[in-house]
Design an enzyme around this catalytic site. Structure first.
Site, PDB file in Angstrom:
ATOM      1  N   ARG A 154       0.819  -1.202   0.000  1.00 37.90           N
ATOM      2  CA  ARG A 154       0.000   0.000   0.000  1.00 37.90           C
ATOM      3  C   ARG A 154       0.857   1.258   0.000  1.00 37.90           C
ATOM      4  NH1 ARG A 154      -5.664  -0.785   1.883  1.00 37.90           N
ATOM      5  NH2 ARG A 154      -5.759   1.325   1.088  1.00 37.90           N
ATOM      6  N   TYR A 166      -8.676  11.678  -8.692  1.00 36.86           N
ATOM      7  CA  TYR A 166      -9.471  12.808  -8.191  1.00 36.86           C
ATOM      8  C   TYR A 166      -9.077  13.108  -6.752  1.00 36.86           C
ATOM      9  CZ  TYR A 166     -12.274   9.076  -6.063  1.00 36.86           C
ATOM     10  OH  TYR A 166     -12.682   7.970  -5.355  1.00 36.86           O
ATOM     11  N   MET A 217     -10.253  14.686  -2.909  1.00 36.72           N
ATOM     12  CA  MET A 217     -11.508  14.775  -2.149  1.00 36.72           C
ATOM     13  C   MET A 217     -11.282  15.292  -0.723  1.00 36.72           C
ATOM     14  SD  MET A 217     -12.474  10.843  -1.182  1.00 36.72           S
ATOM     15  CE  MET A 217     -13.713  11.466  -0.017  1.00 36.72           C
ATOM     16  N   ASP A 218     -12.360  15.776  -0.151  1.00 29.14           N
ATOM     17  CA  ASP A 218     -12.406  16.212   1.239  1.00 29.14           C
ATOM     18  C   ASP A 218     -13.512  15.469   1.970  1.00 29.14           C
ATOM     19  OD1 ASP A 218     -10.465  18.179   1.093  1.00 29.14           O
ATOM     20  OD2 ASP A 218     -11.860  19.857   0.956  1.00 29.14           O
ATOM     21  N   LYS A 219     -13.412  15.408   3.283  1.00 26.26           N
ATOM     22  CA  LYS A 219     -14.569  15.074   4.097  1.00 26.26           C
ATOM     23  C   LYS A 219     -15.187  16.390   4.549  1.00 26.26           C
ATOM     24  CE  LYS A 219     -14.303  10.498   4.430  1.00 26.26           C
ATOM     25  NZ  LYS A 219     -15.213   9.667   3.623  1.00 26.26           N
ATOM     26  N   GLN A 241      -6.478   0.425  -5.921  1.00 31.55           N
ATOM     27  CA  GLN A 241      -6.679   1.773  -5.387  1.00 31.55           C
ATOM     28  C   GLN A 241      -5.492   2.264  -4.574  1.00 31.55           C
ATOM     29  OE1 GLN A 241     -10.369   2.787  -3.120  1.00 31.55           O
ATOM     30  NE2 GLN A 241      -9.099   2.401  -1.348  1.00 31.55           N
TER      31      GLN A 241
END
Lengths: 259, 259, 259, 259, 259
Positions: free
Chosen positions: B137, B152, B154-156, B192
């Site tokens: 990983r 892409y 991203m945010d929380k 991923q």
């Protein structure tokens, strides 16, 4: 304090005769070297930025607005200045953390009584200004052992249900104290400069961090994000991360490294 | 990890004498070829992007910040670099998914007891770092059979009523577990890489997916959007999709195909 | 499917010798003419856009990602490509409207039982793929009698109180059915292509409409805006409107009309 | 009133023969000198801006729209105009603070009775227009002892739960009165021009402050932020800060200072 | 209807031989003069804009989409077109205000009965189309005595708690009626063109106002902002204000005025 983020126009720079380009880069390094040492008139530091489409950040500390205007002007008038595209520029004033102080004051003076409050606050600050703690915060110096830099601007929110500015002073002091206790766990791993820019620039504060290892920036920001002061009340601008450049390194910017 | 999204300046490139342009493209391919194989010092991959006004994405994995700065610098100093317009650049650090681990830990240690919690977490990670799962990983390699890429940031969210950072660790672990169970259904169809960028860049995370068929990106993102972790708490940046380029393909970028 | 929105660099084009410019425009028309007819490998159409600072939109349908990359590449390599400034570019995949189908399926299969649900859905789709209705939706062709085009991207909202992705499948199916019933009133006046771009581009869907009269775009969008699915749950990007160009019309783009 | 924010194109300016460049800068200073003194036809002032990527702000006061158009036109036609990149330009109309007045009026006239209200308001204003207080507000002059400037645009919010425009006149007058009482504490330290731009420009108001010390801008904005009128109802644009330039200083803009 | 906002590239224009530049400006004026008079094929007007970084706005009225495309094309093909930078361009369709009409209709026909409603509405409109009132609204002409212009785009909100599109027709009609009653007080002082752009452009409507005095724009917009229809439900784009230019004024754009 002035943050300047530049993109170097590499293709234009490469069009110059190699000796001319290197000479120009060295001259720029020399210009910065004159300001590299902290002194009465402040200092300027250069950083190589990683990512964000930015190549170099300059950080200027000066005693007044005229000094910051002149610092920017020197860059513009330098020969290399024609090959630097200014992508972001941010003015702010180094701040002391007053929340701890005001929380103590609020035990003996009523904040709503503005006159009494202000004069008590002034007396307190006057006394502290002589002390080295505050001096260090207002005229910050980057520790030798902390060559990495992180810079970002931020606001406190004023939205419905998440409005920092309608909280009581007591609540804000409690939140900042919890916030600060996380920061104190990073003593020796992070050195922090908070500078305020309300009335001066697009965000309310700029935060500049120095560390011996850039992963500490990720660690502290990640940990603080779960803290109520950040989780509920903070809005962040763009983050930039990089490493201090010695002025003499400018002369090597066009040299290919063996890889 | 550094994502670089470039627009090729086709009209300037076409102004060169054709042999010169092809030679320059080939040299750039050769530069990338040196870094194409994963190793101690990481690797770099190139992708042809479809849509979004982007032509090429470069992905650089390196062991430290200096390595990423140098990776970007090599592109700038290359001859083709003058014909590449950097439209987006993103720095981040490859992350392990810790939610499963912390959920288990939370059964035996109290997270609020920071000292006990951190030392338990460190012991656990120390043990796992030796294991191949985590190594894979942290130093991810693109599977040969998965030539397509999706990237892409991203945010929380931290808005009123949709605030990830004020949820309890238990709630977050449960949401991530449900989220991960969708991901596991794509085993073999999607590989991923999650990389974190709090304190380093404009978003909190970057997500990089590889797949044998680009429709899988649409499938997994569409399915996950209905999952509570995404539906309520995720904010997404721009999405980019493309296909791995062999370094030698750069030499053909100016060749018209028969259609 | 690839939408490309271009601004023509008129002043640069006018600097060319008139016969050279017209020749270059004609060649570009010829390139498009080769792809104008729908076939196994898809088709490409050109549209003259009115307003929005855009001159021409190209629409490319291709069977796979490689085909779309090549479609864009052909434009870049064309001589006129140097005079086209790409202002927006959007990749997506043509979709069937599945809400009607899933609403029916939900009467006999439990959606939460993912395995049963997916295999029932696959069976259903497999059967339908042979039917001309779905074929027409997946490989759409612009009706001769509908020369006008409207294009816009859209999202479903995920904000507090207006979150499409936390609605039940039944609720969503009901909303889409009401939405679709408005659409059906425009049968013959509007032909619609819905294409999905989750995981591929910046919005979740692109909508492309064709009509015999451009006022129909305003009519249907205005009517649908009051429909709950749009009023509560839709976010829209920029809208563009224009008219199909025959490839041979490119040769006339520099000719002044008598007015 | 017209705010113009310029970036100077230093690299192009430096390409000129030095005497030509200095001559051009001096001519520009001469142009501004003609308008530097307040008079019947208004006045124009120049400011050196610190940060924000801006070099110079021009402030034009004129009696009508034509005068402002002509003020901008003179800059465009000047020789230096070719080296000034206009980054932001803002038109507005100097306003009197009417809240105190309307609060008094509301005690004797019913605001909902529009005819009675408007004629009472007109009578009141007619009477005051003769008085020097209002004249000074409508044709403001920068105090000699206050060379620093701060400029920012702002809106009052209209969001759910924070909607200025649905508050009663009484509530708004009370909030503005509290807001104004902070401002009055800065008498002598801040001189303020409020100009309205509803229907004219992108924000509802522009605020222009002058002070003898730029730290006062930070002080007043910081203090007001906690005031309910700002904390709940204000949205701010970009802030700019700088210092008045004497027109003759333009001739020195290319001169390096000894540092 | 097409709004075009241009920045003139003054520095490029000044590089031309003065007689050539003036000739080019005059030719452009002549082109506009041909379209200045309203007629069957519509008309075009030019405005000198104050502020907002815009120099000139062109307003084109045409009977169909092709006419608007051609109007834009004529500007691009003109010699001056090479010196005009198109900063914003907006397409829309002139609208009648239907709220008064539908409110009356709703007393005798049930809006939910779509068939009955639509045919009643069509009958009503058919009758009115012959009347001069509607003709004047659909083919608007700028009054000679109202040389000033104001233009801005707007949306009705669809957020939680402020959603225009989920209000009942009765509620919307009541709000628009109150809104219109403010507008009617400006009869003779403001002439208004409402044009819709749902499905055509980025906002839902464009508003174009003409007045004998530009302060009226500020007056009406300020007054309406407190009206519920605006205060709760309107989102505004950028506002632009300016003054009608006679086509012959283009020839004077490079002439310095004595000041």
């Amino acid at each position: 304090m002035l943050h300047q983020l530049f993109r170097i126009e590499w293709s234009a720079l490469k069009l110059l005769e190699p000796p001319d380009a290197v000479e120009m880069l060295r001259e720029f390094g020399d210009l910065l070297a004159k300001r590299a040492e902290p002194g009465e008139m402040g200092w300027s530091g250069a950083y190589r930025i990683a990512g964000g489409g930015i190549d170099v950040m300059l950080l200027h500390f000066r005693p007044d607005l005229e000094g910051l205007i002149q610092a920017g002007h020197e860059i513009q008038l330098s020969a290399l200045g024609d090959f630097l595209s200014l992508e972001q520029e941010y003015i702010s004033v180094v701040e002391m953390g007053l929340y701890a102080l005001t929380a103590t004051l609020a035990e003996t003076v009523e904040p709503a009584d503005r006159e009494a409050w202000n004069s008590a606050l002034d007396r307190e600050l006057e006394g502290q200004r002589e002390q080295s703690y505050i001096k260090k915060r207002l005229y910050p110096v980057q520790p030798e052992a902390m060559p990495y830099v992180c810079y970002y601007p931020m606001d406190k929110r004023r939205s419905s249900g998440q409005n920092w500015y309608t909280l009581s002073l007591q609540k804000r002091a409690a939140l900042m104290s919890a916030h600060g206790s996380i920061g104190r766990q990073y003593a020796g791993r992070i050195s922090q400069v908070i500078s305020g820019s309300m009335g001066l620039a697009d965000w309310e504060w700029a935060v500049t961090l120095w560390a011996p290892d850039p992963i500490e920036f990720k660690n502290i920001i990640s940990e603080m994000r779960y803290d109520e002061a950040s989780a509920e009340y903070a809005d962040f601008g763009r983050f930039f991360v990089g490493k201090r450049m010695h002025p003499s390194e400018f002369g090597d910017l066009l040299a290919k490294e063996d890889a």
